[in-house]
Design an enzyme around this catalytic site. Structure first.
Site, PDB file in Angstrom:
ATOM      1  N   LYS A  56       6.866   8.546 -27.280  1.00 28.57           N
ATOM      2  CA  LYS A  56       5.720   8.944 -26.261  1.00 28.57           C
ATOM      3  C   LYS A  56       6.612   9.658 -25.233  1.00 28.57           C
ATOM      4  CE  LYS A  56       1.940   6.527 -26.715  1.00 28.57           C
ATOM      5  NZ  LYS A  56       1.311   7.226 -27.660  1.00 28.57           N
ATOM      6  N   ASP A 108       4.854   3.548 -34.248  1.00 30.18           N
ATOM      7  CA  ASP A 108       5.311   4.841 -35.108  1.00 30.18           C
ATOM      8  C   ASP A 108       6.523   4.648 -35.982  1.00 30.18           C
ATOM      9  OD1 ASP A 108       3.664   6.221 -33.120  1.00 30.18           O
ATOM     10  OD2 ASP A 108       5.167   6.819 -31.837  1.00 30.18           O
ATOM     11  N   GLU A 121       8.235  13.247 -33.427  1.00 30.19           N
ATOM     12  CA  GLU A 121       8.233  12.223 -34.785  1.00 30.19           C
ATOM     13  C   GLU A 121       9.044  12.871 -35.835  1.00 30.19           C
ATOM     14  OE1 GLU A 121       4.670  10.612 -35.837  1.00 30.19           O
ATOM     15  OE2 GLU A 121       4.275   9.482 -33.996  1.00 30.19           O
TER      16      GLU A 121
END
Length: 150
Positions: free
Chosen positions: A84, A68, A29
């Protein structure tokens, strides 16, 4: 322990939401936040700004899914992005030897798969209604964008 922390964008005008409250929950991320912030083709983005209601079959109740990433590119196309591990984007494989530890791990993987598919069905449905594209980004896609970590 998960790799997480606070992150501050350099291009604050592109960020939708409070730029002081951006939390990355993995090094993937964090990399993608940096990529969004630097990429001139991305005109707007937000982290966990899209909240999608869904029914969790594994728990038998309604839940909320915090996507996200929401982003918009220079063509005006919007995207929901979920980051993911590739392993969690595929149904779990039953272990060859059903030891107690293997059974427990397999049951946890089935639970995770069930929750994820419920979330993704809800995200895909909402995305289609709003003309948004829903994408799941794994380590393979991140490497294609230049991610060098593990």
């Amino acid at each position: 322990m998960a790799y997480s922390g606070k992150w501050v964008p350099k291009n604050i005008s592109k960020y939708r939401g409070d730029p002081k409250k951006i939390t990355y929950r993995s090094n993937w991320e964090k990399f993608f936040f940096e990529w969004l912030d630097k990429n001139p083709e991305i005109i707007a983005w937000g982290s966990e700004t899209a909240v999608i209601p869904y029914f969790c079959n594994a728990e038998g109740k309604k839940r909320r899914y915090f996507m996200d990433i929401w982003m918009k590119d220079s063509s005006g196309q919007e995207f929901f992005i979920e980051i993911k591990p590739k392993k969690e984007t595929q149904p779990p494989v039953k272990p060859a030897h059903l030891t107690t530890a293997a059974k427990k791990r397999f049951m946890n993987e089935i639970y995770t798969w069930s929750v994820n598919t419920d979330k993704w069905k809800a995200a895909q449905s909402l995305a289609e209604k709003r003309g948004i594209k829903f994408r799941i980004l794994t380590e393979d896609g991140l490497r294609a964008l230049g991610f060098k970590g593990a």
